[in-house]
Design an enzyme around this catalytic site. Sequence first.
Site, short mmCIF file in Angstrom:
data_model
loop_
_atom_site.label_atom_id
_atom_site.label_comp_id
_atom_site.label_asym_id
_atom_site.label_seq_id
_atom_site.Cartn_x
_atom_site.Cartn_y
_atom_site.Cartn_z
N ASN A 14 0.71 -0.91 0.13
CA ASN A 14 -0.42 0.47 0.05
C ASN A 14 0.55 1.12 0.34
O ASN A 14 2.24 1.40 0.74
CB ASN A 14 -0.97 -0.01 0.89
CG ASN A 14 -2.11 -1.41 1.34
OD1 ASN A 14 -2.33 -1.09 0.06
ND2 ASN A 14 -2.24 -1.46 2.29
N ASP A 16 1.15 4.42 2.31
CA ASP A 16 0.59 4.92 3.26
C ASP A 16 0.07 6.80 3.43
O ASP A 16 0.76 7.64 2.86
CB ASP A 16 0.98 4.63 4.58
CG ASP A 16 1.54 3.43 4.75
OD1 ASP A 16 0.20 2.66 4.19
OD2 ASP A 16 1.53 2.82 5.20
N LYS A 43 0.69 -3.91 4.76
CA LYS A 43 1.21 -5.31 6.19
C LYS A 43 2.45 -6.58 5.12
O LYS A 43 3.11 -6.81 5.64
CB LYS A 43 -0.19 -6.24 6.49
CG LYS A 43 -1.34 -5.23 7.44
CD LYS A 43 -1.97 -6.53 8.24
CE LYS A 43 -0.77 -6.99 9.11
NZ LYS A 43 -0.08 -6.39 10.37
N GLY A 44 1.81 -6.77 3.97
CA GLY A 44 2.93 -7.34 3.35
C GLY A 44 4.22 -6.78 3.11
O GLY A 44 5.32 -7.01 3.50
N ASN A 178 -2.77 -9.78 17.43
CA ASN A 178 -3.02 -9.38 18.80
C ASN A 178 -3.86 -9.89 19.66
O ASN A 178 -4.38 -10.44 19.16
CB ASN A 178 -2.77 -7.74 18.84
CG ASN A 178 -3.58 -7.87 18.08
OD1 ASN A 178 -5.08 -7.70 18.01
ND2 ASN A 178 -4.08 -6.74 17.09
N ASP A 230 4.16 -6.02 12.07
CA ASP A 230 4.93 -6.21 10.65
C ASP A 230 6.01 -6.46 11.70
O ASP A 230 6.30 -7.71 10.82
CB ASP A 230 3.94 -5.11 10.03
CG ASP A 230 3.07 -4.98 9.52
OD1 ASP A 230 2.36 -6.54 9.44
OD2 ASP A 230 2.69 -3.74 9.24
N ASN A 254 9.71 -8.48 20.52
CA ASN A 254 9.52 -7.37 21.20
C ASN A 254 10.69 -6.27 21.31
O ASN A 254 10.18 -5.68 20.87
CB ASN A 254 9.84 -8.05 22.49
CG ASN A 254 7.81 -8.58 22.86
OD1 ASN A 254 7.37 -9.15 22.15
ND2 ASN A 254 8.13 -9.09 24.44
#
Length: 290
Positions: A14, A16, A43-44, A178, A230, A254
Amino acid sequence: MTIDFDLTVVGSINADITATTRRLPAAGETVGGGRLARSPGGKGANQAAAAARLGARTTMIGAVGSDASGAAMREALTRAGVGVDDVAVVEAETGTALIMIDGNGENQIAVCEGANARVRIDDIEFRAHETVLTQLEISLDLITELARRVKGQFVVNAAPALPLPAEVVDRADLIIVNETEYALLPQLKTAKAVAVTYGAKGSALLENGRQVAFAEALPRQPVSTVGAGDAFCAALTIALGSGLDPQTALGVANAVGAEAVMDSAAQPEFRRLDHYIAAADTSTTTENTP
């Protein structure tokens, strides 16, 4: 630890368009004083860019439009070190995400799929040694096809939350969500391996519904949370696939996610994954020293 890892990401790309305001508007409300930015996303593509910067040999399968945005998105992936030979250029608009971010880094996102609806894998031959990572911003039919055709490890980031076909859940070696997505998808309670992120609280790995590892999050004041999930997906996929134990892999992922929230871009720069692994080892040694 040297990372030697082949990853193929099948997913969305995408452009953004991001407005940053001091707070998010309520329904029907206008909030002024915003700042506008345009950047690569999806996301990809976010996961592919993160994986390449972390040191994995990464290729992207996706689609962009034959417009200026599409050319810019392919160029952004190339700059990140991602192979784009299998990113198709189609007669459609490049996918676009309209994003609003408040002063605490929280966001609202509306996605116009555009060329992402045209992603195909008809001519792709997946190899047994490569891991394939996908998300739910492409069609579920395509994800089901992936479940049937992928020969190596198959990882699904079940975001945005949509009910998954049973054969996808059964085939996936790892599903990443999540806590909200996990609550919305009760079918994941019986999946063989699910990683769940809990924002500022940390992340956990569950096997057949039983928690087998948990790692606390690093304290941060977020600038933006758009690319954090991501980045976590890319890091965890590589860490587990490289043989790290679940506890360490979660801690490393994390740390990468924590670095991502300090950058307003959805595709931030990262150091190589071995940097985060070494930092995690040092932290563990320090904590265990009498």
